[in-house]
Scaffold this active site. Structure first.
Site, short mmCIF file in Angstrom:
data_model
loop_
_atom_site.label_atom_id
_atom_site.label_comp_id
_atom_site.label_asym_id
_atom_site.label_seq_id
_atom_site.Cartn_x
_atom_site.Cartn_y
_atom_site.Cartn_z
N ASN A 14 17.62 12.13 1.77
CA ASN A 14 17.49 13.57 1.52
C ASN A 14 16.80 13.82 0.18
OD1 ASN A 14 18.46 14.84 3.79
ND2 ASN A 14 20.59 14.80 3.11
N GLU A 62 26.68 12.60 7.92
CA GLU A 62 25.77 11.64 8.53
C GLU A 62 26.54 10.63 9.38
OE1 GLU A 62 26.67 10.02 4.40
OE2 GLU A 62 26.35 11.95 5.36
N ASP A 92 27.35 5.31 10.64
CA ASP A 92 26.96 6.09 9.47
C ASP A 92 25.52 5.72 9.10
OD1 ASP A 92 28.04 7.72 6.96
OD2 ASP A 92 26.82 6.05 6.22
N ASP A 111 17.43 16.76 8.14
CA ASP A 111 17.91 17.34 9.41
C ASP A 111 17.20 16.69 10.59
OD1 ASP A 111 19.56 18.96 7.97
OD2 ASP A 111 18.27 20.76 8.13
N HIS A 170 15.68 18.14 2.50
CA HIS A 170 16.73 18.42 3.49
C HIS A 170 16.18 18.67 4.89
CE1 HIS A 170 20.17 18.36 0.82
NE2 HIS A 170 19.43 19.02 -0.10
#
Length: 628
Positions: free
Chosen positions: A494, A530, A486, A503, A499
């Site tokens: 973020n 994630e 994770d 990504d 965002h």
């Protein structure tokens, strides 16, 4: 001379009587020949020339030698026993010498006869000379066994005279019997030849210069409608039928032989087609005395040819109207027939695809002219040609891609007699549609099983594959390990960078996973927002730990800044769990749950670390969201 007359008489008797015994078989002939010659030998001993008491001369050995040589062991034994018995009955000091001569002559003649018979050699005239010399030699050898005083009293001229007389008697008698055997062989050959000719299905006849039959076989009689070939002798053929040269047929001359086709018209109106061969017959001086005619009835073949021509016209019309290409190859691989469409479908080798061309020549031309892409090496080309030639012998179907983008379907269907039919269809439009459908299908499959952002396997696909790997590890009792990671403080990342940057962060984490976990069997998937799950078949926890450490080092080397993280760069927390050999209770849910528990421990222990699962409390997997 009386002895010579006796020899000549009994030889003549046998030459006249031999055919009488022939019908009873070869054994009877041999025994009777031995009896006649044996009686002749006894008769010769009735007219002896006595040189001294008990020492006599006659020509009995000549008859015994003829019996053994021309009649074989059985005839020689019969004649020798008769002659020897009578010689013992006469008695005298020459008895032993006489018996020795008879025995040795029987043995010599029988051995020579067996040698000729086994080698299937006929009696030749020089054999009589050899037999005469051998007989005289044996008689002279036997004479040496007589007492010395008897041999001394005989004048040399007498010895020479009786030896010469014996030689002449054996020689002339042997020549006479040889001539008899030659005539018998000739008569037998003629009889066999007549039987063979009479049994032929074709008409064979001999006619004189006026066209009258001299001889003919039974097939000629049947052809002309008479009951026996004897009814044809001395008559012309136009008395029975009307003969004309077949329409369109021209005589062909080969040497002295003329070949042509004829049509015979019978009185009842029917016609017979003949393939006729006429050869001149000459006498010993080369003068023509007649002709030998051989005629083969081709009426049925002519009808078949007519029917075949009609069917060929219909077939050619049907083939011309087909959209597919059709070709036929014989059992040796040579092209028998093809329609125009077949040639047009192969534009670069259409000139090679003509009847008579071998399929290997056609295929070699296709390679040389680059009509088809086969292979780079000569061995690959040779194997390709061999495979196609072999496919002519079995039902086969394959697709061919030509240089111009055309796709062809080639179907081969062999027949029981070795002929193979090849049907070629243009499937270019169908093939293009099929390729488009395959591309669409593959695209849909990729979309259904791949995470669009990272390009990794998605959660749905991983669940299916994980069940398969669990079952396989149970079947093979192999280790199986899962790594669940994770991204630390990803929400803060973020919020800080946006965002789009988030990504990109996910893509970088994914690319590092692909760099580390490179085995084809490794399963790498985006498991949640994630979170990423990696399943390692045939890998224990220790090896998985090393890979997880390696991964953390790879990601650290990327040095992605993360100001919202206490460490200042992007890090991950990793949980490892697995099944060791011997564990028989395995499930996907439990494996992921253990990895999730280990990940939880890594996060609660400060993040940016790798933790392994330890059994402490029942595992209750957390609910993870699915990223679509």
């Amino acid at each position: 001379m009386t002895n010579v007359a006796v020899v000549a008489f009994f030889v003549s008797v046998w030459t006249q009587a031999r055919d009488v015994f022939e019908r009873f078989g070869p054994r009877t002939v041999q025994v009777c020949f031995g009896l006649v010659m044996g009686l002749g030998a006894i008769t010769a001993m009735l007219f002896p020339v006595e040189f001294s008491p008990g020492v006599i001369f006659d020509l009995r050995v000549a008859l015994v030698a003829l019996a053994a040589f021309f009649g074989g062991p059985l005839a020689g034994l019969v004649a020798g026993v008769l002659a020897g018995t009578y010689r013992v009955w006469i008695g005298g000091i020459g008895t032993g010498s006489g018996l020795f001569a008879i025995s040795l002559i029987v043995l010599t003649g029988a051995v020579a006869n067996v040698a000729l018979t086994r080698n299937q050699l006929p009696f030749a005239r020089w054999h009589s000379v050899a037999l005469a010399l051998a007989t005289c030699t044996i008689v002279l050898l036997a004479f040496s066994f007589l007492p010395h005083d008897v041999r001394v009293r005989e004048e040399p001229i007498v010895t020479i005279g009786r030896t010469l007389l014996l030689f002449v008697a054996v020689l002339l008698s042997g020549l006479a019997l040889t001539r008899v055997e030659e005539r018998r062989s000739t008569r037998l050959e003629n009889r066999l030849f007549r039987q063979v000719v009479d049994a032929l299905p074709d008409s064979v006849s001999v006619r004189d210069l006026d066209g009258r039959f001299v001889t003919a076989n039974s097939a000629t009689a049947r052809l002309l409608g008479v009951s026996s070939s004897d009814d044809l002798i001395g008559r012309r053929r136009d008395e029975f039928v009307t003969e004309t040269t077949a329409p369109g047929s021209h005589p062909v001359t080969k040497g002295d032989t003329v070949q042509l086709q004829q049509v015979l018209k019978h009185p009842d109106g029917t016609e017979t087609w003949l393939q006729t061969r006429v050869t001149p017959l000459n006498d010993d001086y080369g003068h023509a005395i007649g002709t030998i005619t051989h005629e083969h009835d081709i009426t049925a073949r002519r009808r078949l040819e007519t029917d075949l021509d009609e069917r060929q016209r219909v077939l050619s019309f049907a083939m011309a109207q087909m959209s597919d290409g059709v070709a036929m190859f014989d059992r040796n691989g040579r092209l028998l027939y093809c329609n125009a469409q077949y040639q047009q479908l192969f534009p670069r080798t259409s000139d090679l695809r003509i009847p008579g061309t071998h399929i290997r020549t056609i295929l070699a031309g296709a390679v040389a002219r680059r009509e088809q892409q086969v292979g780079a090496s000569a061995s690959e080309v040779a194997k390709w040609i061999d495979d196609i030639v072999a496919s002519l012998r079995r039902d086969n179907e394959e697709e061919v891609h030509l240089f111009n983008g055309t796709w062809l379907r080639v179907s081969t269907r062999p027949s029981p007699d070795g002929v193979c039919m090849v049907v070629v269809s243009d499937i270019t439009r169908l093939k293009r549609t099929e390729i488009e459908l395959l591309n669409v299908t593959e695209q849909l499959r990729q979309e259904a099983t791949t995470d669009p952002l990272t390009g990794l396997m998605n959660r749905r696909a991983l669940d299916q594959r994980l069940d398969i790997e669990i079952a396989r590890s149970l079947r093979t009792d192999a280790p199986l390990t899962a790594i669940l990671l994770d991204i630390d403080h990803f929400k803060a990342y973020n919020d800080t960078y946006g965002h789009l940057a988030g990504d990109e962060c996910l893509r970088v984490v994914s690319s590092c996973l692909i760099q580390v976990f490179q085995r084809p069997a490794d399963l790498v998937a985006r498991y949640g927002g994630e979170e990423f799950l990696t399943v390692l078949p045939d890998t224990d926890a220790d090896a998985a730990y090393q890979l997880a450490v390696e991964y953390r080092g790879t990601l650290k080397g990327m040095a992605m800044p993360h100001t919202a993280s206490p460490l200042g760069h992007v890090t991950v927390s990793v949980g490892i769990a697995g099944y060791a050999p011997g564990e028989t209770e395995r499930s996907a849910e439990e494996l992921v749950g253990r990895a999730d528990e280990a990940l939880y421990e890594a996060k609660t222990s400060g993040r940016d670390r790798v933790s392994g699962w330890r059994r402490r409390f029942p595992v209750i997997p957390r609910t993870l969201r699915i990223v679509n």
